[in-house]
Design an enzyme around this catalytic site. Structure first.
Site, short mmCIF file in Angstrom:
data_model
loop_
_atom_site.label_atom_id
_atom_site.label_comp_id
_atom_site.label_asym_id
_atom_site.label_seq_id
_atom_site.Cartn_x
_atom_site.Cartn_y
_atom_site.Cartn_z
N CYS A 197 30.10 10.17 -5.98
CA CYS A 197 28.64 9.99 -6.06
C CYS A 197 27.94 10.83 -4.98
O CYS A 197 28.35 10.83 -3.83
CB CYS A 197 28.28 8.53 -5.87
SG CYS A 197 28.82 7.51 -7.23
N ARG A 224 28.77 13.18 2.97
CA ARG A 224 29.85 12.18 3.03
C ARG A 224 31.06 12.84 3.70
O ARG A 224 32.04 13.16 3.05
CB ARG A 224 30.17 11.63 1.65
CG ARG A 224 29.01 10.90 0.99
CD ARG A 224 29.35 10.39 -0.39
NE ARG A 224 30.19 9.19 -0.37
CZ ARG A 224 30.61 8.56 -1.47
NH1 ARG A 224 30.30 9.04 -2.66
NH2 ARG A 224 31.37 7.46 -1.39
N ARG A 281 32.45 5.76 -14.76
CA ARG A 281 33.43 5.90 -13.66
C ARG A 281 33.79 4.52 -13.13
O ARG A 281 34.86 4.32 -12.58
CB ARG A 281 32.85 6.75 -12.53
CG ARG A 281 32.73 8.23 -12.84
CD ARG A 281 32.30 8.97 -11.61
NE ARG A 281 33.10 8.56 -10.48
CZ ARG A 281 32.63 8.50 -9.23
NH1 ARG A 281 31.38 8.80 -8.98
NH2 ARG A 281 33.42 8.12 -8.24
N LYS A 295 37.08 -1.80 -9.13
CA LYS A 295 37.28 -0.33 -9.07
C LYS A 295 37.75 0.10 -7.69
O LYS A 295 38.74 0.83 -7.55
CB LYS A 295 35.98 0.37 -9.42
CG LYS A 295 35.86 1.81 -8.91
CD LYS A 295 34.54 2.39 -9.27
CE LYS A 295 33.83 3.32 -8.37
NZ LYS A 295 34.13 3.82 -7.14
N ASN A 296 37.04 -0.35 -6.64
CA ASN A 296 37.32 0.19 -5.31
C ASN A 296 38.60 -0.36 -4.68
O ASN A 296 39.12 0.22 -3.74
CB ASN A 296 36.12 -0.01 -4.39
CG ASN A 296 34.96 0.89 -4.83
OD1 ASN A 296 35.16 1.85 -5.59
ND2 ASN A 296 33.76 0.56 -4.40
N ASP A 302 26.37 -0.84 -2.55
CA ASP A 302 26.66 -0.56 -3.97
C ASP A 302 25.86 -1.45 -4.91
O ASP A 302 25.88 -1.24 -6.12
CB ASP A 302 28.14 -0.74 -4.27
CG ASP A 302 28.97 0.33 -3.61
OD1 ASP A 302 30.20 0.18 -3.56
OD2 ASP A 302 28.39 1.31 -3.11
C1 EPZ Z 1 33.40 3.50 -0.28
O1 EPZ Z 1 32.97 4.83 -0.10
C2 EPZ Z 1 33.11 3.19 -1.74
N1 EPZ Z 1 33.88 4.09 -2.60
C3 EPZ Z 1 31.62 3.35 -2.03
O2 EPZ Z 1 31.41 2.91 -3.36
C4 EPZ Z 1 30.82 2.44 -1.10
O3 EPZ Z 1 29.44 2.70 -1.29
C5 EPZ Z 1 31.21 2.71 0.36
O4 EPZ Z 1 32.63 2.59 0.53
C6 EPZ Z 1 30.53 1.74 1.31
O5 EPZ Z 1 30.88 0.43 0.98
C7 EPZ Z 1 35.18 3.76 -2.84
O6 EPZ Z 1 35.69 2.76 -2.37
C8 EPZ Z 1 35.94 4.70 -3.73
P1 EPZ Z 1 32.36 4.85 3.83
P2 EPZ Z 1 33.38 5.58 1.29
O7 EPZ Z 1 33.44 5.71 4.37
O8 EPZ Z 1 34.71 5.14 1.72
C9 EPZ Z 1 29.95 7.85 6.63
C10 EPZ Z 1 30.66 2.96 -5.54
O9 EPZ Z 1 29.51 2.91 -5.98
N2 EPZ Z 1 31.26 8.44 6.97
O10 EPZ Z 1 32.35 3.41 4.16
O11 EPZ Z 1 33.15 7.03 1.09
C11 EPZ Z 1 29.58 8.10 5.19
O12 EPZ Z 1 28.99 9.37 5.02
C12 EPZ Z 1 30.97 3.84 -4.36
O13 EPZ Z 1 31.63 2.26 -5.95
C13 EPZ Z 1 31.33 9.42 7.95
O14 EPZ Z 1 30.33 9.82 8.52
O15 EPZ Z 1 32.27 5.00 2.26
C14 EPZ Z 1 28.61 6.97 4.92
O16 EPZ Z 1 27.33 7.36 5.41
C15 EPZ Z 1 29.77 4.68 -3.94
N3 EPZ Z 1 32.55 9.94 8.27
C16 EPZ Z 1 29.16 5.82 5.78
O17 EPZ Z 1 30.03 6.43 6.75
C17 EPZ Z 1 33.70 9.53 7.65
O18 EPZ Z 1 34.78 10.04 8.00
C18 EPZ Z 1 29.97 4.80 4.98
O19 EPZ Z 1 30.96 5.51 4.26
C19 EPZ Z 1 33.61 8.54 6.65
C20 EPZ Z 1 32.39 7.99 6.33
#
Ligand code: EPZ
Length: 426
Positions: free
Chosen positions: A117, A122, A397, A22-23, A305
């Site tokens: 989610c 986020r 999803r 998916k991702n 995840d």
């Molecule tokens: C991706 O989300 C995945 N989604 C998530 O999978 C996964 O949990 C996550 O990466 C971590 O591996 C997709 O790929 C579509 P991050 P993403 O940016 O990109 C903070 C699932 O179940 N952050 O790595 O949103 C954020 O709040 C989903 O498949 C900031 O503060 O995750 C989080 O606490 C759920 N500022 C941490 O970093 C930013 O600009 C990691 O987020 C960006 C992120």
């Protein structure tokens, strides 16, 4: 809304085939905006996040052709209006990828703040930092993020935190920028490597994907290609945990074992046997599972995840387990649902302490997000009696045909639509 009705206590057995990731797929579908010719994507999972991504491309003027099961032809040359529809964008996190791809191609983008989610706050500050580094200005007005750039010039981008989406969006904005971009503290997930491989097969010049430092030399043109999405690491991990949690014996096919190393290690630690082969693995248990401690980390650490699913397995493991997941503010919202089934879990901030109980008992529970929903399905299969999981739209999803795949492994799981329920009442 549809529900799953599960009668638990049946050890899973047999074999299951893992779908495309998916991702990786949501990123690669968005990346077709950068292509100067049509692309054919294979092993695309049939999940609602992909349907929404395709609908967004179509609404912007792309042409989409389903060539067969899991195979799609996407021609984005017809996109003239880089504005993403509000309601579609709010339903998933991956809509943020239209910021980087539209900016990379049109030097402008108007995309609603992403949804997805509910795991706590986020923000997208790191995404915006990357865009600003390359020369784009941003405004946020009425829930819409607008980007504008006269030109995109390669630069140094240092992420303050490890962000998958931020890394992916920086790649999108840099791949056709002028000159060299260096991304430091980059995320290393398998889907980032898959995206870089897709873009490089189109003629991009991306080096170091999968490491902390990614170097990108901008190119003028990206040709159309045929590309197969990698297998889903998290789907595979979910079925591995389901097999162990129900004390089953399952073959998991179409996997990349290296992507599953941290999950395999943890399952062995709690007492499961995992036999690895080139593109499949065999998992079974031969006795009770035991406690462990778990901390989620960016790849190659244990993936966040997989935390809800693994925590659910630990609810009936012998002893006291401790799970820490501070990747997100709050990824334990499903715990209150597990307590309805007799789980003994206390959550303090981003840490859960899980006392193993002898058995979970069936109850009606509600999916709070994608992976929490999968965890509740696992709980239902572990429990005695009947469990109804509501709000299964969350699960759909990210899991292709999860009920059919589980039935294929011997689970007693039925999809019930509210219409059927209502008909029974009147
Ligand atoms: C991706 O989300 C995945 N989604 C998530 O999978 C996964 O949990 C996550 O990466 C971590 O591996 C997709 O790929 C579509 P991050 P993403 O940016 O990109 C903070 C699932 O179940 N952050 O790595 O949103 C954020 O709040 C989903 O498949 C900031 O503060 O995750 C989080 O606490 C759920 N500022 C941490 O970093 C930013 O600009 C990691 O987020 C960006 C992120």
């Amino acid at each position: 809304m549809d529900k799953f009705v599960i009668t638990g206590g049946i050890p899973l057995h047999g074999s299951v085939v893992i779908s495309g990731a998916k991702n990786a797929a949501v990123a690669i579908v968005a990346a077709t905006i950068l292509a100067d010719e049509p692309c054919v994507l294979e092993n695309v999972p049939e999940i609602s996040d992909i349907s929404i991504s395709l609908r967004i491309l179509y609404e912007m003027g792309a042409s989409i052709k389903i060539l067969g099961k899991n195979t799609i032809r996407i021609d984005t040359r017809g996109i003239s209006d880089p504005v993403v529809p509000y309601d579609l964008a709010r339903s998933m996190r991956a809509s943020s990828y239209f910021l980087g791809t539209l900016l990379g191609r049109f030097h402008k983008a108007d995309v609603p703040m992403p949804g997805g989610c509910d795991l706590g706050d986020r923000p997208i500050d790191q995404h915006l930092k990357a865009f600003n580094s390359l020369g784009a200005e941003h405004t946020i007005d009425g829930g819409i993020v607008s980007l504008r750039a006269d030109s995109l010039i390669g630069s140094q981008i240092y992420f303050d935190i490890n962000t998958v989406g931020g890394t992916i969006n920086a790649i999108f904005a840099a791949v056709k920028a002028q000159g060299l971009t260096v991304i430091e503290n980059a995320a290393k997930e398998p889907h980032i490597v898959d995206l870089a491989n897709f873009l490089n097969s189109m003629g991009a010049d991306i080096m170091g994907a999968g490491t902390d430092v990614i170097k990108i030399r901008g190119v003028n043109r990206l040709k159309g290609v045929t590309y197969a999405i990698i297998p889903d690491q998290i789907e595979a991990g979910t079925y591995m945990v389901a097999a162990a949690a129900t004390h089953g014996d399952v073959w998991i096919n179409n996997i990349i074992p290296k992507h599953l190393e941290s999950i395999t290690a943890k399952l062995r630690k709690v007492g499961a046997t995992v036999e690895e082969y080139d593109e499949c693995l065999h998992i079974y248990t031969s006795g009770p599972l035991v406690k462990t401690s778990l901390k989620t980390l960016p790849h190659p650490g244990f993936p966040t995840d997989m935390q809800p699913q693994f925590s659910t397995l630990l609810t009936t493991a012998e002893g006291t387990s401790v799970v820490t997941d501070d990747i997100f503010d709050n990824r334990f919202r499903y715990v209150s649902e597990l307590r309805r089934m007799g789980a003994d879990i206390t959550v303090e901030g981003t840490t859960a302490v899980i006392q193993g109980v002898r058995k979970l008992k069936g109850a009606t529970v509600r999916a709070t997000d994608l992976r929490a929903g999968a965890a509740l399905v696992i709980a239902g299969m572990m429990a005695s009696g009947v469990t109804t999981v509501e709000n299964i739209f969350h699960i759909e999803r990210g899991y292709e045909n999860i009920d059919d795949k589980l039935k294929g492994l011997g689970a007693d799981i039925k999809r019930v639509s509210d219409y059927e329920n209502a008909r029974k009442i009147v």
